[in-house]
Motif scaffolding. Structure first.
Motif, PDB file in Angstrom:
ATOM      1  N   TYR A 182       8.094  -0.780  -9.548  1.00  0.00           N
ATOM      2  CA  TYR A 182       8.843   0.442  -9.212  1.00  0.00           C
ATOM      3  C   TYR A 182      10.144   0.141  -8.455  1.00  0.00           C
ATOM      4  O   TYR A 182      10.156  -0.669  -7.520  1.00  0.00           O
ATOM      5  N   PHE A 218      12.997   2.839  -7.026  1.00  0.00           N
ATOM      6  CA  PHE A 218      13.411   4.248  -6.978  1.00  0.00           C
ATOM      7  C   PHE A 218      14.457   4.505  -5.892  1.00  0.00           C
ATOM      8  O   PHE A 218      14.471   3.841  -4.841  1.00  0.00           O
ATOM      9  N   GLY A 219      15.285   5.511  -6.149  1.00  0.00           N
ATOM     10  CA  GLY A 219      16.184   6.066  -5.140  1.00  0.00           C
ATOM     11  C   GLY A 219      16.983   5.019  -4.384  1.00  0.00           C
ATOM     12  O   GLY A 219      17.789   4.280  -4.964  1.00  0.00           O
ATOM     13  N   GLY A 220      16.744   4.949  -3.080  1.00  0.00           N
ATOM     14  CA  GLY A 220      17.492   4.032  -2.218  1.00  0.00           C
ATOM     15  C   GLY A 220      17.344   2.571  -2.593  1.00  0.00           C
ATOM     16  O   GLY A 220      18.155   1.734  -2.177  1.00  0.00           O
ATOM     17  N   ALA A 269       7.916   1.187   0.096  1.00  0.00           N
ATOM     18  CA  ALA A 269       8.915   2.174   0.532  1.00  0.00           C
ATOM     19  C   ALA A 269       9.527   1.684   1.850  1.00  0.00           C
ATOM     20  O   ALA A 269       8.855   1.040   2.662  1.00  0.00           O
ATOM     21  N   GLU A 274       0.831  -1.212   0.000  1.00  0.00           N
ATOM     22  CA  GLU A 274       0.000   0.000   0.000  1.00  0.00           C
ATOM     23  C   GLU A 274       0.868   1.266   0.000  1.00  0.00           C
ATOM     24  O   GLU A 274       0.400   2.345  -0.335  1.00  0.00           O
ATOM     25  N   LYS A 275       2.145   1.119   0.355  1.00  0.00           N
ATOM     26  CA  LYS A 275       3.108   2.235   0.297  1.00  0.00           C
ATOM     27  C   LYS A 275       4.162   1.952  -0.778  1.00  0.00           C
ATOM     28  O   LYS A 275       5.285   2.468  -0.708  1.00  0.00           O
ATOM     29  N   ARG A 276       3.822   1.122  -1.709  1.00  0.00           N
ATOM     30  CA  ARG A 276       4.716   0.747  -2.830  1.00  0.00           C
ATOM     31  C   ARG A 276       6.045   0.200  -2.308  1.00  0.00           C
ATOM     32  O   ARG A 276       7.084   0.360  -2.916  1.00  0.00           O
ATOM     33  N   ALA A 298       9.804   1.494  -3.544  1.00  0.00           N
ATOM     34  CA  ALA A 298       9.753   2.916  -3.926  1.00  0.00           C
ATOM     35  C   ALA A 298      10.813   3.741  -3.204  1.00  0.00           C
ATOM     36  O   ALA A 298      10.650   4.942  -2.998  1.00  0.00           O
ATOM     37  N   GLY A 299      11.910   3.096  -2.786  1.00  0.00           N
ATOM     38  CA  GLY A 299      13.002   3.831  -2.134  1.00  0.00           C
ATOM     39  C   GLY A 299      12.720   4.079  -0.665  1.00  0.00           C
ATOM     40  O   GLY A 299      11.876   3.418  -0.046  1.00  0.00           O
ATOM     41  N   GLN A 300      13.441   5.033  -0.101  1.00  0.00           N
ATOM     42  CA  GLN A 300      13.219   5.355   1.311  1.00  0.00           C
ATOM     43  C   GLN A 300      11.811   5.914   1.474  1.00  0.00           C
ATOM     44  O   GLN A 300      11.300   6.602   0.582  1.00  0.00           O
ATOM     45  N   ASP A 301      11.213   5.633   2.630  1.00  0.00           N
ATOM     46  CA  ASP A 301       9.899   6.192   2.928  1.00  0.00           C
ATOM     47  C   ASP A 301      10.088   7.686   3.219  1.00  0.00           C
ATOM     48  O   ASP A 301      10.684   8.064   4.232  1.00  0.00           O
ATOM     49  N   LEU A 302       9.598   8.495   2.297  1.00  0.00           N
ATOM     50  CA  LEU A 302       9.847   9.947   2.399  1.00  0.00           C
ATOM     51  C   LEU A 302       9.250  10.541   3.661  1.00  0.00           C
ATOM     52  O   LEU A 302       9.785  11.502   4.216  1.00  0.00           O
ATOM     53  N   PHE A 323      12.913  16.038  -6.118  1.00  0.00           N
ATOM     54  CA  PHE A 323      12.459  16.732  -4.897  1.00  0.00           C
ATOM     55  C   PHE A 323      13.642  17.444  -4.229  1.00  0.00           C
ATOM     56  O   PHE A 323      13.810  17.442  -3.013  1.00  0.00           O
ATOM     57  N   SER A 373      15.075   9.462  -8.550  1.00  0.00           N
ATOM     58  CA  SER A 373      14.102  10.557  -8.480  1.00  0.00           C
ATOM     59  C   SER A 373      14.506  11.674  -7.522  1.00  0.00           C
ATOM     60  O   SER A 373      13.809  12.684  -7.424  1.00  0.00           O
ATOM     61  N   GLU A 374      15.624  11.509  -6.811  1.00  0.00           N
ATOM     62  CA  GLU A 374      15.988  12.464  -5.757  1.00  0.00           C
ATOM     63  C   GLU A 374      16.009  13.910  -6.258  1.00  0.00           C
ATOM     64  O   GLU A 374      15.557  14.823  -5.573  1.00  0.00           O
TER      65      GLU A 374
END
Ligand code: ACO
Length: 273
Positions: free
Chosen positions: A113, A115-117, A28, A24-26, A64-68, A143, A139-140
């Protein structure tokens, strides 16, 4: 979803699969995921039943990388300093040290997906099999930051510099097919064949001598940063270690089968006569 199940582990006759489980959070990576990955890899590295380790993501995303929110935003405050430091340390340790130097072969099965981390997850794995339509992205920059931690180091090593720079500066997503073209992924396959292809590779690896696989990993990864003389000396030390640990199996049954006409190792064939 409760934090206790953010990582799942399955075992199938020596083939272990870790699944990031926050669909549900891809998928992350939040602090709970880092803590669980750190613990899991600490345990698994001493488990001799592990012949191959696969890492993948639940649902349509790999990671999806680190949880932003949970990893960056909520830990920015002075009151969360201890958790922030602990999470950073665990995040770095499990991806760039424990996974990178895991004793058994590791396969990243990139189902969506990435991404990033998450790039540090796949670059630490030995083999990366991506769905052709998976989406990769540094994607860093989108943002207002940069691929920091060890991501920049990892992409500089595992992607051609021109491509690493382009994708890091542009933040432009690219497909699994493209990831394979530039060598970030070992291969890309149609999504419906992803599991079967990873299974084929894992089963083939399970048949190989585990000590020889470990030596292969060590010699490729560690001698890469040595000069010629060091690399040769290290390699010969590993040769002695291999012979000792497998009681000379490479000479006895390995080459022995060839001498007896029972194998054609060049073609990965046995019982040829
Ligand atoms: N951190 C925290 N939450 C995330 C992340 C993330 N990296 N990625 C997705 N989520 C969450 C969303 O906030 C959303 O949560 P909500 O349902 O509670 O609102 C849920 O996952 C689904 O995300 P959507 O954006 O609705 O899903 P969609 O499929 O449309 O898009 C995508 C997915 C492309 C992954 C998008 O969410 C995105 O761009 N995420 C950021 C990815 C990223 O830039 N990662 C790099 C992080 S930096 C680093 O790793 C160093």
């Amino acid at each position: 979803m409760a934090d206790e199940n953010v990582v799942l582990l399955e075992e199938d006759n020596g083939i272990f699969t870790i699944t990031f489980n926050r669909p549900e959070k891809r998928n992350a990576m939040n602090p709970a995921m880092h803590q669980q990955m750190h613990k899991l890899l600490s345990d698994l590295r001493y488990n001799e039943r592990v012949r191959v380790l696969i890492i993948t993501g639940a649902g349509e995303s790999f990671c999806a990388g680190q949880d932003l929110k949970e990893y960056f935003y909520l830990l920015a405050d002075e009151s969360t300093k201890e958790l922030r430091e602990r999470s950073r340390e665990q995040s770095n340790q499990w991806r760039s040290h424990m996974l990178r130097l895991f004793p058994a072969p590791t396969i990243a099965m990139v189902n969506g997906y990435c991404f990033g981390g998450a790039f540090s997850v796949i670059t630490s794995c030995d083999i990366v099999v991506a769905a052709e339509d998976a989406t990769f992205g540094l994607s860093e920059i989108n943002f207002k930051t940069a691929p920091l931690g060890l991501v920049s180091r990892d992409i500089s090593e595992k992607m051609p510099q021109r491509q690493a720079m382009y994708y890091a500066l542009m933040g432009e997503p690219f497909s699994g097919k493209r990831a394979a073209e530039i060598g970030l992924a070992t291969m890309a396959v149609p999504k419906e064949q992803l599991k079967a292809e990873v299974r084929r590779i894992a089963e083939a690896l399970r048949e190989k001598d585990p000590i020889a696989l470990k030596v292969t990993k060590d010699v490729l990864k560690i001698s890469q940063r040595m000069d010629y003389e060091e690399a040769y000396a290290y390699s010969m030390a590993l040769a002695g270690d291999l012979t000792y640990k497998q009681d000379g199996a490479w000479m006895k049954s390995g080459i022995g089968e060839f001498i007896e006409g029972k194998s054609r190792p060049g073609l990965n064939e046995k019982d040829t006569h």
